[in-house]
Design an enzyme around this catalytic site. Structure first.
Site, PDB file in Angstrom:
ATOM      1  N   HIS A  36       0.804  -1.156  -0.023  1.00 35.07           N
ATOM      2  CA  HIS A  36       0.161  -0.165   0.030  1.00 35.07           C
ATOM      3  C   HIS A  36       0.942   1.242  -0.089  1.00 35.07           C
ATOM      4  O   HIS A  36       1.617   1.565   1.031  1.00 35.07           O
ATOM      5  CB  HIS A  36      -0.982   0.055   1.419  1.00 35.07           C
ATOM      6  N   ASP A  37       0.798   2.027  -1.181  1.00 37.34           N
ATOM      7  CA  ASP A  37       1.340   3.209  -1.290  1.00 37.34           C
ATOM      8  C   ASP A  37       2.874   3.385  -0.922  1.00 37.34           C
ATOM      9  O   ASP A  37       3.331   4.762  -0.677  1.00 37.34           O
ATOM     10  CB  ASP A  37       0.685   4.316  -0.242  1.00 37.34           C
ATOM     11  N   LYS A 123      -4.601   4.801  -7.147  1.00 39.27           N
ATOM     12  CA  LYS A 123      -5.183   5.052  -5.802  1.00 39.27           C
ATOM     13  C   LYS A 123      -5.849   6.428  -5.968  1.00 39.27           C
ATOM     14  O   LYS A 123      -5.222   7.397  -6.552  1.00 39.27           O
ATOM     15  CB  LYS A 123      -4.061   5.112  -4.870  1.00 39.27           C
TER      16      LYS A 123
END
Length: 297
Positions: A36-37, A123
């Site tokens: 994630h990110d 995202k």
């Protein structure tokens, strides 16, 4: 507001919860890994390169195990130079977002996605499920578990875990493979997820659960003891006498059964005879080396 500069801290490996553990078991045939990110933009605020390098190394280990076990790997990444319309309310909280400068939107060095097997998701909001086809991908692949690591624990990771739970996808959050603004925010996020949506576990516990061939390291043994005693790992690392830490025979038996299930080559009597965590680690590492056919260094 802008993302603040973030000081180094020791990520927790578990969170005590005041209820029975969830009966979920991570399964290589059901799981997907979500990184994630992990973009340069979101890692730049960390003041400590060591913190970032350690986080990257843990996620590398998890990703490699997932590749070996044919577990799909997904990444989230925000695009650069987003319009005000595209960012929506994010602009009010965080400003214009990432620059399209050739560096900021890129995944951090060491975690570059494999274009042959890894999936990149654009995202749009805190949750990886927002305005993406992640849920459809999981369902079409027959996957109903989501392993979550990356940044930031109390924002996107927490909301993604909540959305997964709300869609009947079991979230497994890797506590020490997450980064956040501070230890307090990190713990807050883990407590919320552990009590409302997710199984919280350490990197080593995840690898053990997946049946990865990774050996139990000295660090993971300390993490197991810390979790059993509900103590910080730093405290366990400072005190060699397990009795001084509060480890009685009942808790030692719990640890032994956990290590026996993980295949560690040690007996309960050997643990009892050695009132020293360092001695336990040394004995287990020697046995593991012998089993692998390698000579001790």
């Amino acid at each position: 507001m802008a993302i603040p500069q973030i000081q180094a801290y020791h990520p927790p490996t578990h969170i005590p919860i005041g209820r029975a553990q969830l009966p979920w078991t991570v399964d290589a045939g059901r799981a997907v890994l979500l990184i994630h990110d992990m973009q340069n933009h979101f890692l730049k605020p960390y003041a400590s390169k060591v913190f970032v390098d350690t986080l990257v190394q843990r996620i590398q280990t998890i990703r490699e195990a997932c590749h070996t076990l044919n577990i799909p790997v997904y990444y989230t990444a925000q695009p650069g130079d987003q319009s005000v319309e595209s960012r929506g309310l994010l602009s009010d909280f965080w400003g214009p977002g990432l620059l399209e400068d050739g560096q900021s939107p890129c995944i951090v060095a060491g975690l570059t996605p494999d274009p042959q097997c890894d999936v990149m998701l654009v995202k749009h909001r805190y949750s990886a499920f927002a305005r993406s086809d992640l849920l459809e991908r999981l369902r079409s692949a027959g996957r109903d578990q989501l392993i979550i690591c990356g940044v930031y624990a109390h924002i996107g990771c927490l909301v993604t875990a909540t959305d997964a739970f709300m869609s009947d996808i079991q979230p497994f959050v890797v506590a020490d493979a997450l980064g956040d603004f501070s230890l307090e925010r990190h713990q807050l996020a883990l407590e919320h997820m552990a009590h409302c949506s997710s199984v919280v576990l350490s990197t080593q516990q995840l690898l053990d659960g997946l049946g990865s061939p990774q050996q139990h390291s000295a660090t993971s043994l300390l993490e197991d003891i810390a979790q059993c005693l509900e103590l910080p790992v730093e405290r366990v690392a400072q005190v060699d006498d397990p009795v001084e830490l509060g480890l009685d025979s009942i808790r030692l038996l719990v640890l032994f059964e956990q290590w026996q299930q993980a295949g560690l080559p040690v007996t309960f009597l050997e643990l009892l005879e050695r009132r020293s965590i360092k001695a336990w680690v040394q004995l287990i590492e020697q046995r593991q080396l012998a089993e692998s056919g390698k000579e001790p260094a």
